[in-house]
Design a protein around this motif. Structure first.
Motif, PDB file in Angstrom:
ATOM      1  N   CYS A 138       1.197  -1.085   0.309  1.00 41.10           N
ATOM      2  CA  CYS A 138       0.220  -0.015  -0.095  1.00 41.10           C
ATOM      3  C   CYS A 138       1.124   1.196  -0.179  1.00 41.10           C
ATOM      4  O   CYS A 138       0.589   2.234  -0.984  1.00 41.10           O
ATOM      5  CB  CYS A 138      -1.285   0.176   1.257  1.00 41.10           C
ATOM      6  SG  CYS A 138      -1.746  -1.462   1.375  1.00 41.10           S
ATOM      7  N   THR A 154       0.004   8.055  -5.705  1.00 44.70           N
ATOM      8  CA  THR A 154      -1.120   8.730  -6.666  1.00 44.70           C
ATOM      9  C   THR A 154      -2.375   8.170  -5.007  1.00 44.70           C
ATOM     10  O   THR A 154      -3.370   8.465  -5.548  1.00 44.70           O
ATOM     11  CB  THR A 154      -1.136   7.779  -7.808  1.00 44.70           C
ATOM     12  OG1 THR A 154      -1.501   6.135  -7.579  1.00 44.70           O
ATOM     13  CG2 THR A 154      -0.185   7.643  -8.665  1.00 44.70           C
ATOM     14  N   ILE A 172     -13.735   0.758   4.971  1.00 46.63           N
ATOM     15  CA  ILE A 172     -12.111   0.082   4.342  1.00 46.63           C
ATOM     16  C   ILE A 172     -12.106  -1.206   3.183  1.00 46.63           C
ATOM     17  O   ILE A 172     -11.304  -1.158   2.341  1.00 46.63           O
ATOM     18  CB  ILE A 172     -11.192   0.406   5.606  1.00 46.63           C
ATOM     19  CG1 ILE A 172     -11.701   1.841   5.947  1.00 46.63           C
ATOM     20  CG2 ILE A 172      -9.348  -0.075   4.973  1.00 46.63           C
ATOM     21  CD1 ILE A 172     -10.766   1.484   7.516  1.00 46.63           C
TER      22      ILE A 172
HETATM   23  C1  HEC Z   1      -1.342   1.734  -7.515  1.00 52.58           C
HETATM   24  C2  HEC Z   1      -1.719   2.418  -6.409  1.00 52.58           C
HETATM   25  C3  HEC Z   1      -1.902   1.858  -5.258  1.00 52.58           C
HETATM   26  C4  HEC Z   1      -1.793   1.027  -4.561  1.00 52.58           C
HETATM   27  C5  HEC Z   1      -0.802   0.182  -4.656  1.00 52.58           C
HETATM   28  C6  HEC Z   1      -2.854   0.943  -3.501  1.00 52.58           C
HETATM   29  N1  HEC Z   1      -4.248   1.849  -3.343  1.00 52.58           N
HETATM   30 FE1  HEC Z   1      -5.375   2.488  -2.281  1.00 52.58          FE
HETATM   31  N2  HEC Z   1      -6.167   4.095  -3.135  1.00 52.58           N
HETATM   32  C7  HEC Z   1      -5.370   4.198  -4.865  1.00 52.58           C
HETATM   33  C8  HEC Z   1      -6.066   5.438  -5.216  1.00 52.58           C
HETATM   34  C9  HEC Z   1      -5.464   6.263  -6.439  1.00 52.58           C
HETATM   35  C10 HEC Z   1      -7.049   6.016  -4.847  1.00 52.58           C
HETATM   36  C11 HEC Z   1      -7.349   6.835  -5.124  1.00 52.58           C
HETATM   37  C12 HEC Z   1      -8.438   6.903  -6.256  1.00 52.58           C
HETATM   38  C13 HEC Z   1      -8.879   7.954  -7.018  1.00 52.58           C
HETATM   39  O1  HEC Z   1      -7.904   8.366  -6.973  1.00 52.58           O
HETATM   40  O2  HEC Z   1     -10.371   8.170  -7.303  1.00 52.58           O
HETATM   41  C14 HEC Z   1      -6.923   4.533  -3.933  1.00 52.58           C
HETATM   42  C15 HEC Z   1      -7.843   4.851  -2.367  1.00 52.58           C
HETATM   43  C16 HEC Z   1      -7.846   3.795  -1.624  1.00 52.58           C
HETATM   44  C17 HEC Z   1      -9.033   4.145   0.085  1.00 52.58           C
HETATM   45  C18 HEC Z   1      -9.568   5.006  -0.661  1.00 52.58           C
HETATM   46  C19 HEC Z   1      -9.070   6.617   0.632  1.00 52.58           C
HETATM   47  C20 HEC Z   1     -10.622   7.574   0.146  1.00 52.58           C
HETATM   48  O3  HEC Z   1      -9.778   8.764   0.715  1.00 52.58           O
HETATM   49  O4  HEC Z   1     -11.412   7.738   0.229  1.00 52.58           O
HETATM   50  C21 HEC Z   1      -7.901   2.814   0.635  1.00 52.58           C
HETATM   51  C22 HEC Z   1      -8.683   2.733   2.330  1.00 52.58           C
HETATM   52  C23 HEC Z   1      -7.572   2.386   0.186  1.00 52.58           C
HETATM   53  N3  HEC Z   1      -6.855   3.222  -1.084  1.00 52.58           N
HETATM   54  C24 HEC Z   1      -6.576   1.828   0.539  1.00 52.58           C
HETATM   55  C25 HEC Z   1      -5.229   1.116   0.070  1.00 52.58           C
HETATM   56  C26 HEC Z   1      -4.495  -0.927   0.981  1.00 52.58           C
HETATM   57  C27 HEC Z   1      -5.216  -0.700   2.712  1.00 52.58           C
HETATM   58  C28 HEC Z   1      -3.654  -0.564  -0.371  1.00 52.58           C
HETATM   59  C29 HEC Z   1      -2.896  -1.735   0.313  1.00 52.58           C
HETATM   60  C30 HEC Z   1      -3.347  -2.936   0.076  1.00 52.58           C
HETATM   61  C31 HEC Z   1      -4.069   0.215  -1.422  1.00 52.58           C
HETATM   62  N4  HEC Z   1      -4.800   1.203  -1.286  1.00 52.58           N
HETATM   63  C32 HEC Z   1      -3.269  -0.152  -2.492  1.00 52.58           C
HETATM   64  C33 HEC Z   1      -3.506   3.587  -5.532  1.00 52.58           C
HETATM   65  C34 HEC Z   1      -3.440   2.422  -4.697  1.00 52.58           C
END
Ligand code: HEC
Ligand code: HEC
Length: 215
Positions: A138, A154, A172
């Protein structure tokens, strides 16, 4: 031959009128919300709220709209997210904020499951195991402590109070499982995701995230 009674057909016409009226009122609120959105939000969240990677998230994403409650949207807009680029909009007042939410909701493609998602059980995962997953996967996008864009990725600031204080563990969990289509947030329950995480592993990550805003 059966004929509807006069009373029944009157009731039918009346309910039709009320529905049309409510529909017109909804359309007016959505139009107001659209104008307010264009004035206050589109500079960051872009036209049609599609978002911009590393700058502002999508607000019309189908998965977000389906799991987010009105309370989540209204309070996030009101309070902003301290320590991130999302400013507070309390000065707009409740009515205008509700109109903006109605506009965002007009993009919904999936049924709203917010009350079901918020009623999911809390995570009883192991934060030490969760930290390993978080650091490995993450943090690449969300930053080491979930600091968000400030750390160059990002992903949003999922380690800060502005987010953690407003979402349920169910919110979540569903986001980690299914991701958000057309963004870089892929689902981690699906084979197509970056890693296939079990429900237990996802709950370990949630347990770790819950420690982040207390550090
Ligand atoms: C490749 C990049 C990437 C990875 C790796 C990633 N995320 Fe994300 N995540 C994002 C992005 C980009 C968004 C927001 C989407 C948007 O921009 O519209 C997001 C949104 C979220 C949100 C919602 C947050 C909000 O503000 O509402 C959660 C919770 C979340 N991610 C958890 C995780 C977790 C836990 C992991 C690891 C298991 C993870 N993400 C891995 C890119 C990533
Ligand atoms: C100056 C840029 C900026 C403006 C203007 C702005 N936002 Fe944001 N918004 C952001 C950023 C950046 C985030 C992500 C913060 C983070 O990292 O958690 C965000 C997050 C959000 C979220 C949480 C989304 C999610 O995926 O959980 C909502 C809802 C939101 N904004 C609504 C609005 C609305 C409605 C307006 C107009 C009234 C608005 N924003 C104006 C920058 C902005």
């Amino acid at each position: 031959m059966q004929h509807p009674s006069a009373l029944a057909s009157f009731a039918l016409v009346l309910s039709g009128l009320i529905c049309t009226h409510a529909f017109a009122a909804d359309q007016a609120t959505i139009k107001t919300g659209e104008a307010l959105y264009n004035q206050n939000c589109s500079v960051c969240h872009q036209a049609d709220a599609i978002g911009k990677p590393g700058f502002a998230p999508s607000l019309t994403n189908p998965e977000l709209l389906s799991i987010a409650s009105d309370k989540f949207f209204e309070s996030t807009i009101r309070d902003g997210r301290p320590g991130t680029g999302m400013p507070p909009f309390a000065h707009l007042g409740r009515k205008k904020i509700k109109a903006i939410v109605a506009y965002l909701r007009s993009h919904s493609k999936l049924p709203n499951r917010a009350s079901e998602v918020d009623a999911e059980p809390e995570s009883h995962g192991d934060p030490r195991l969760g930290k390993q997953w978080f650091d490995d996967i993450c943090s690449t996008c969300h930053g080491k402590n979930g600091d968000g864009y400030a750390s160059g990725g990002t992903g949003t600031a999922i380690g800060k109070k502005g987010f953690l204080g407003k979402v349920s563990d169910g919110f979540i969990r569903e986001t980690i499982r299914h991701g958000r289509s057309n963004t870089r947030m892929l689902g981690f329950s699906d084979a197509a995701g970056l890693a296939h995480l079990s429900d237990e592993e996802i709950d370990d990550i949630i347990a770790y995230m819950r420690t982040l805003d207390k550090q």
